[in-house]
Design an enzyme around this catalytic site. Structure first.
Site, mmCIF file in Angstrom:
data_model
loop_
_atom_site.group_PDB
_atom_site.id
_atom_site.type_symbol
_atom_site.label_atom_id
_atom_site.label_comp_id
_atom_site.label_asym_id
_atom_site.label_seq_id
_atom_site.Cartn_x
_atom_site.Cartn_y
_atom_site.Cartn_z
ATOM 1 N N ARG A 239 0.850 -1.187 0.000
ATOM 2 C CA ARG A 239 0.000 0.000 0.000
ATOM 3 C C ARG A 239 0.880 1.228 0.000
ATOM 4 N NH1 ARG A 239 -3.675 -2.294 -1.498
ATOM 5 N NH2 ARG A 239 -5.764 -2.573 -0.654
ATOM 6 N N GLU A 268 -2.056 7.981 -4.140
ATOM 7 C CA GLU A 268 -2.327 7.588 -5.522
ATOM 8 C C GLU A 268 -3.771 7.915 -5.913
ATOM 9 O OE1 GLU A 268 -1.374 3.353 -4.802
ATOM 10 O OE2 GLU A 268 -3.444 2.900 -5.336
ATOM 11 N N HIS A 286 -0.851 0.424 -9.714
ATOM 12 C CA HIS A 286 -1.636 -0.443 -8.816
ATOM 13 C C HIS A 286 -2.349 -1.561 -9.605
ATOM 14 C CE1 HIS A 286 -3.794 -0.469 -4.656
ATOM 15 N NE2 HIS A 286 -3.702 -1.687 -5.154
HETATM 16 C C1 8YV Z 1 -7.142 -4.029 -5.823
HETATM 17 C C2 8YV Z 1 -5.475 -4.503 -3.937
HETATM 18 O O1 8YV Z 1 -7.063 -4.000 -7.194
HETATM 19 O O2 8YV Z 1 -6.684 -6.386 -3.222
HETATM 20 C C3 8YV Z 1 -6.048 -5.394 -2.898
HETATM 21 O O3 8YV Z 1 -5.845 -5.110 -1.699
HETATM 22 O O4 8YV Z 1 -4.691 -3.673 -3.639
HETATM 23 C C4 8YV Z 1 -5.846 -4.663 -5.372
HETATM 24 O O5 8YV Z 1 -5.912 -6.022 -5.679
HETATM 25 C C5 8YV Z 1 -7.459 -2.650 -5.327
HETATM 26 O O6 8YV Z 1 -7.418 -2.543 -3.948
HETATM 27 C C6 8YV Z 1 -8.851 -2.207 -5.809
HETATM 28 O O7 8YV Z 1 -9.886 -2.637 -4.982
#
Ligand code: 8YV
Length: 328
Positions: A239, A268, A286
């Site tokens: 993150r 972001e 991401h």
């Molecule tokens: C997602 C992610 O695409 O699952 C997660 O925690 O970071 C990614 O797989 C993103 O969070 C959108 O929901």
């Protein structure tokens, strides 16, 4: 009467069709990101919501949406949810673990290799017509095979990356995590728990896979970067906010570490301008879980959770079911 739900972002069409067979659905046809006020307004009279990391579900929103009973995040990470507030309001929160583990690990490994072998820099060099001749040290990087892989956050995705490193590339695996893995999980990987400072000092390639929380904010900042080898790489697929992006850009500029690869950023989709200026960083928007099969599986699992939660079933991947049960 079917329950009413909001699908806060565009999801694969087949998943939306499935949800429409169970619920009265308000969809977000434009895929616009709602402001907090818009989200509150759209959630009026809704019992459920399918959200992504872009939607914040906090105490203020929950207080303003008294009919809400379930929020299903299409993500494994859920730092966009205030879980204690969800529990206090009797709202079930769910996420999408497991279905994205291998896909995300593939991407983390690919990013780490891209940083080690300077792939983004090399492509930029070639596309910009700078390739005039071979030379022994043209864009030389560092080896991945046989090197020491450091993993900060050894959950499902961390372990999947460790497997790739140990079994596929003969890497020595060290990790730091709040809790130590069971010996039967550690030993096939030859993985060794070390304290955080040792991890930073010894890793040739450090990969961050820990969840974001107040305690992990800037887990990698100037002081931590100082401990790393000047030849090391840093990969963040966890993150934004876990890394102090300004401090990382400075360390890359001054070659205090060799390279980095980042899929997530503080604030972001904005990217710290200093990161855009340094050549030795690979930047992706991401997309670690972004294969068609995995994104569909994530959306299906979020739908499974909503359908079970609102139709009297057992949601497969709840986050706060135990807390809700305790409250009665
Ligand atoms: C997602 C992610 O695409 O699952 C997660 O925690 O970071 C990614 O797989 C993103 O969070 C959108 O929901």
């Amino acid at each position: 009467m079917p329950a009413r739900i909001l699908v806060a972002r565009v999801v694969p069409p087949r998943v939306l069709e499935r949800l429409r067979r169970h619920f009265d659905v308000e969809a977000n046809a434009d895929d616009a990101i709602y402001t907090p006020a818009e989200l509150v307004q759209r959630l009026q009279g809704k019992q459920g919501a399918l959200t992504t990391g872009s939607e914040r579900i906090d105490a203020k929103l929950l207080a303003a949406c008294p009919e809400l009973r379930v929020v299903a995040n299409m993500a494994v990470g859920y730092n966009n949810f205030d879980i204690p507030a969800c529990s206090a309001h009797g709202v079930l929160a769910t996420n999408t673990p497991d279905v994205l583990t291998e896909t995300t690990a593939d991407f983390g490994f690919a990013l780490m290799m891209a940083a080690a072998r300077r792939m983004a820099e090399s492509e930029h060099f070639l596309r910009h017509g700078e390739w005039k001749k071979w030379s022994w040290d043209l864009l030389t990087g560092s080896d991945v095979h046989g090197a020491t892989l450091g993993i900060l956050g050894m959950g499902r995705i961390g372990q999947a990356i460790a497997r790739r490193g140990a079994l596929g590339f003969g890497m020595k695996v060290i990790y730091h995590n709040r809790s130590r893995l069971a010996p039967e999980v550690e030993s096939p990987l030859g993985a060794r728990w070390v304290d955080k400072a040792t991890l930073l000092r010894e890793a040739d390639h450090l990969v961050l896979v820990l969840p974001y929380a107040a305690a992990s904010h800037h887990a990698i900042g100037a002081a931590e970067l100082m401990l790393m080898k000047p030849t090391a790489t840093l990969t963040n697929i966890a993150r934004g906010g876990i890394v102090d992006d300004a401090a990382l850009a400075a360390a890359l500029r001054e070659r205090r570490i060799a390279a980095a690869a980042l899929d997530v950023f503080e604030g972001e989709p904005a990217v710290h301008p200093d990161l855009l200026e340094v050549p030795n960083v690979v930047l992706t928007p991401h997309i670690a879980s972004a294969t068609v099969a995995t994104r569909v599986a994530m959306a299906e699992l979020a739908a499974d959770n909503l359908i079970a939660a609102l139709n009297g079933g057992t949601p497969p991947t709840p986050i706060n079911a135990a807390e809700l049960q305790q409250r009665g």
